[in-house]
Design an enzyme around this catalytic site. Structure first.
Site, PDB file in Angstrom:
ATOM      1  N   ARG A   1      29.722 -33.279  48.228  1.00 40.69           N
ATOM      2  CA  ARG A   1      29.088 -32.648  49.390  1.00 40.69           C
ATOM      3  C   ARG A   1      30.157 -31.957  50.241  1.00 40.69           C
ATOM      4  NH1 ARG A   1      24.886 -30.381  52.036  1.00 40.69           N
ATOM      5  NH2 ARG A   1      24.794 -30.953  54.232  1.00 40.69           N
TER       6      ARG A   1
ATOM      7  N   GLU B   1      24.437 -72.355  44.611  1.00 36.48           N
ATOM      8  CA  GLU B   1      23.533 -71.378  45.217  1.00 36.48           C
ATOM      9  C   GLU B   1      24.298 -70.401  46.111  1.00 36.48           C
ATOM     10  OE1 GLU B   1      20.862 -72.803  48.235  1.00 36.48           O
ATOM     11  OE2 GLU B   1      19.197 -71.650  47.420  1.00 36.48           O
TER      12      GLU B   1
ATOM     13  N   GLN C   1      38.677 -37.785  57.923  1.00 37.10           N
ATOM     14  CA  GLN C   1      39.197 -39.152  58.046  1.00 37.10           C
ATOM     15  C   GLN C   1      38.095 -40.181  58.343  1.00 37.10           C
ATOM     16  OE1 GLN C   1      41.871 -40.242  61.361  1.00 37.10           O
ATOM     17  NE2 GLN C   1      43.384 -40.676  59.782  1.00 37.10           N
TER      18      GLN C   1
END
Ligand SMILES: Cc1cc2nc3c(=O)[nH]c(=O)nc-3n(C[C@H](O)[C@H](O)[C@H](O)COP(=O)(O)OP(=O)(O)OC[C@H]3O[C@@H](n4cnc5c(N)ncnc54)[C@H](O)[C@@H]3O)c2cc1C
Length: 417
Positions: free
Chosen positions: A271, A245, A282
């Site tokens: 963009r 799990e 940076q």
């Protein structure tokens, strides 16, 4: 040490990615908004074989080895934007099927696994209760033996898949004597038995296409043949499944991290602000670099568990670390993805806010990360036991036939769930 995937694993990875991208999650935003279980996608996954990946062919699955199963689940998480669907599948596999695979009798496996692989039976795990979350041994749901049946009474909370489940693995108290670890038992409980009902559907922050509920078991009469392992072995059964799990359930997280990284790179390289791509600043570039670091580290841990389990070795430490780095890594990466998208990231249309909401559950379910850090501390000998949450040794056999096998098996677990 060989980090190359085999040709077969690469083919599985690309076929799964293509299937998940093209066939799943057509209305992920709508399913999220309406808290709707995507049943048609569930059936598509069944037809594609997803629900039977780790299940041997004799029970209707494809019998993938653990590492290949992980690689396939990672690709599913990468290609499928509906994290709720991936979570529902993981609950079915690692909250229900794995118990049958590891502890079911031949008759139980033949009765339930083929229908679980074909998608006709949806599985769920019913463990948590209002007063028993991290403290599993505090659970109060009772199972009383009456002749060749058990009668179950209690209420389980936060049950993923609960409202749509056909089969529950229910943990209940069968005794008050002896060590606390020997008082629980695990049962296979079909949802159509009289007295099983979802008393409330729970609305939640994320993973909203996985239905979650409070499930009541009121005087539910279950045949003794539905007991998993032996009476009193419930806690050992729970412990033996947690390696699966804690790691396999988070393979999809690694895929989702990769998807969010790629989406973010696309955005920061297109963009422009101040006359430059924002990715050339940076501060933004370092956010992307950190996404990559989290992805690579989580993947390495994940594959290490897959490698260990494929060799039939125990992997408690590695699975615990995987759970922490994958769940926290995805939550941080989703937050960073939202930030580098600016206001667009905040809009529902772009679905990055959904990715963040979906990611926030990971540090809580499959054992809260605070508990997992405690487990690591205990494994390193720093602290004492948290009421037996750490199986310091291999969990004890849960069926008489397992005891004979374990006596000759050595420190392995057979390599398959
Ligand atoms: C999305 C989701 C799906 C879930 N699905 C299921 C399901 O299908 N079946 C099921 O049975 N349950 C399910 N759960 C419940 C889940 O297993 C529990 O939420 C989890 O075990 C934690 O229990 P709790 O919420 O009661 O928190 P608590 O146990 O109350 O813990 C609260 C906080 O205290 C911390 N804490 C508690 N004890 C300690 C300690 N000893 N040391 C350090 N920190 C500690 C925890 O780390 C946590 O941060 C689900 C939960 C979520 C969020």
């Amino acid at each position: 040490m060989d980090f190359e995937l085999t040709d077969g694993q690469r083919a599985l990875q690309s076929a799964t990615t293509a299937f998940a991208r093209e066939r799943l999650g057509r209305d992920t935003a709508g399913d999220d908004r309406e808290e709707r279980f995507p049943r048609a996608d569930w059936q598509r996954c069944a037809r594609h074989g997803v629900l039977g990946w780790p299940v041997p062919a004799e029970y209707g699955g494809s019998g993938l080895d653990p590492l290949s199963t992980m690689i396939a689940l990672e690709a599913l998480g990468y290609g499928c934007r509906d994290n709720g669907l991936v979570f529902a599948i993981n609950n079915h596999l690692w909250g229900c099927a794995v118990y049958l695979l590891e502890h079911g009798s031949e008759e139980q496996k033949k009765r339930f696994l083929p229908a679980m692989c074909s998608g006709d039976l949806i599985g769920a795990q019913a463990l948590s209760e209002p007063e028993a979350g991290s403290d599993v041994l505090a659970l109060t749901t009772r199972a009383r033996r009456e002749g060749d049946r058990y009668v179950l009474d209690g209420e389980k909370w936060f049950i993923s898949n609960g409202p749509v489940a056909d089969l529950f693995v229910v943990f209940a108290r069968t005794g008050d004597e002896g060590a606390p670890e020997d008082r629980l038992s695990a049962f296979l409980v079909p949802a159509d038995l009289p007295g099983v009902r979802t008393v409330r559907q729970l609305s939640k922050l994320g993973l909203r296409s996985t239905p979650m509920g409070v499930v009541a078991f009121e005087g539910v009469s279950v045949p003794a043949a539905n007991l998993l392992g032996t009476e009193g072995a419930g806690y050992q059964i729970f412990l033996s499944s947690i390696e699966w799990e804690r790691s396999f359930m988070f393979a999809g997280h690694v895929g989702a991290m990769q998807r969010l990284l790629e989406t973010s790179v696309d955005h920061v390289t297109s963009r422009r602000q101040f006359g430059r791509q924002i990715g050339s600043f940076q501060g933004v570039a370092h956010e992307i670099a950190d996404m990559r670091i989290r992805l690579e580290l989580a993947r390495l841990m994940l594959y290490k568990v897959g490698w260990l389990k494929s060799r039939g070795r125990m992997a408690l430490l590695e699975a615990t670390i995987t759970k922490i780095v994958a769940s926290e890594g995805l939550a941080r990466t989703a937050m960073a993805a939202l930030e580098v998208h600016g206001a667009r990231g905040y809009l529902a249309d772009w679905q990055l806010e959904r990715e963040l909401r979906d990611a926030l559950g990971g540090p809580i379910y499959a054992g809260a990360n605070g508990i997992h850090r405690g487990v690591l501390a205990e494994l390193m000998g720093l602290t004492g036991s948290l009421s037996g949450t750490v199986p310091a040794r291999r969990p004890r056999p849960t069926r008489p036939t397992d005891a004979a096998a374990a006596a000759t098996a050595g420190p392995t677990d057979g390599g398959r769930p």
